[in-house]
Design a protein around this motif. Sequence first.
Motif, PDB file in Angstrom:
ATOM      1  N   GLU A  16      15.571   5.710 -25.599  1.00 11.14           N
ATOM      2  CA  GLU A  16      14.828   4.247 -25.689  1.00 11.14           C
ATOM      3  C   GLU A  16      13.427   4.604 -24.729  1.00 11.14           C
ATOM      4  O   GLU A  16      13.654   5.193 -23.409  1.00 11.14           O
ATOM      5  N   SER A  44       2.352   2.069 -27.449  1.00  7.12           N
ATOM      6  CA  SER A  44       3.009   0.835 -28.111  1.00  7.12           C
ATOM      7  C   SER A  44       4.276   1.536 -28.706  1.00  7.12           C
ATOM      8  O   SER A  44       4.120   2.636 -29.279  1.00  7.12           O
ATOM      9  N   VAL A  45       5.400   0.745 -28.637  1.00  9.11           N
ATOM     10  CA  VAL A  45       6.595   1.147 -29.148  1.00  9.11           C
ATOM     11  C   VAL A  45       6.915   0.184 -30.070  1.00  9.11           C
ATOM     12  O   VAL A  45       6.975  -0.883 -29.823  1.00  9.11           O
ATOM     13  N   GLU A  46       7.090   0.749 -31.289  1.00  9.75           N
ATOM     14  CA  GLU A  46       7.665  -0.219 -32.538  1.00  9.75           C
ATOM     15  C   GLU A  46       8.126   0.526 -33.665  1.00  9.75           C
ATOM     16  O   GLU A  46       7.795   1.804 -33.727  1.00  9.75           O
ATOM     17  N   ASN A  47       9.225   0.037 -34.185  1.00  9.62           N
ATOM     18  CA  ASN A  47      10.106   0.698 -35.432  1.00  9.62           C
ATOM     19  C   ASN A  47      10.461   2.203 -34.772  1.00  9.62           C
ATOM     20  O   ASN A  47      10.298   3.075 -35.719  1.00  9.62           O
ATOM     21  N   ASN A  48      11.085   2.080 -33.846  1.00  9.68           N
ATOM     22  CA  ASN A  48      11.726   3.416 -33.199  1.00  9.68           C
ATOM     23  C   ASN A  48      10.801   4.541 -33.191  1.00  9.68           C
ATOM     24  O   ASN A  48      10.947   5.741 -33.447  1.00  9.68           O
ATOM     25  N   THR A  51       3.338   5.157 -30.585  1.00 10.93           N
ATOM     26  CA  THR A  51       2.099   5.455 -30.970  1.00 10.93           C
ATOM     27  C   THR A  51       1.082   5.407 -29.681  1.00 10.93           C
ATOM     28  O   THR A  51       1.210   4.550 -28.772  1.00 10.93           O
TER      29      THR A  51
END
Length: 178
Positions: A16, A44-48, A51
């Motif tokens: 995580e 940015s952290v999104e959809n595992n 980016t």
Amino acid sequence: MSRIGKKPVELPSGVEATVSGQTIEVKGPKGTRSFKATDDVTFSVENNAITVTPRGKSKRARQQWGMSRSMVENLVTGVTTGFKKELEINGVGYRATMQGDKVLKLALGYSHDVNFEVPEGVTVTAPKQTEIIVEGIDQQLVGQVAANIREWRAPEPYKGKGIKYKGEYIFRKEGKKK
């Protein structure tokens, strides 16, 4: 556009990531690592996936974009599988042994044995007398410790005696001619 920077860093299961300002922290089965980026990029952290995007179109922002993404990928790799460097010792009488967990004893042809103190965050093992394995979750620290061990007796070009990385090619020279 950075080819490396455009790719998102996938987060495997059990890993995580949290972003707070310019610092990203990654937790995994092997430990926790963090990286503080410059103000030229955003995370940015999104959809595992993580980016990295540049702020603006300046040259510095584009430079930091790919580098920051590579650093984040190294964090994820470190906390999941870790990093490893293998060293080989060549030479008659040259050997390595571990004394406890924190001291690597090297016999390298000097008048005395070399006692190498292993820093925190890295594990060094000597499965054979002619092999040294350096492991850890920080790629920079693992590489630096391996380089410091190799520095004690770098391989020489005539007989190839010394400490070398596993798979390293030593350019050989011919000896003197009469």
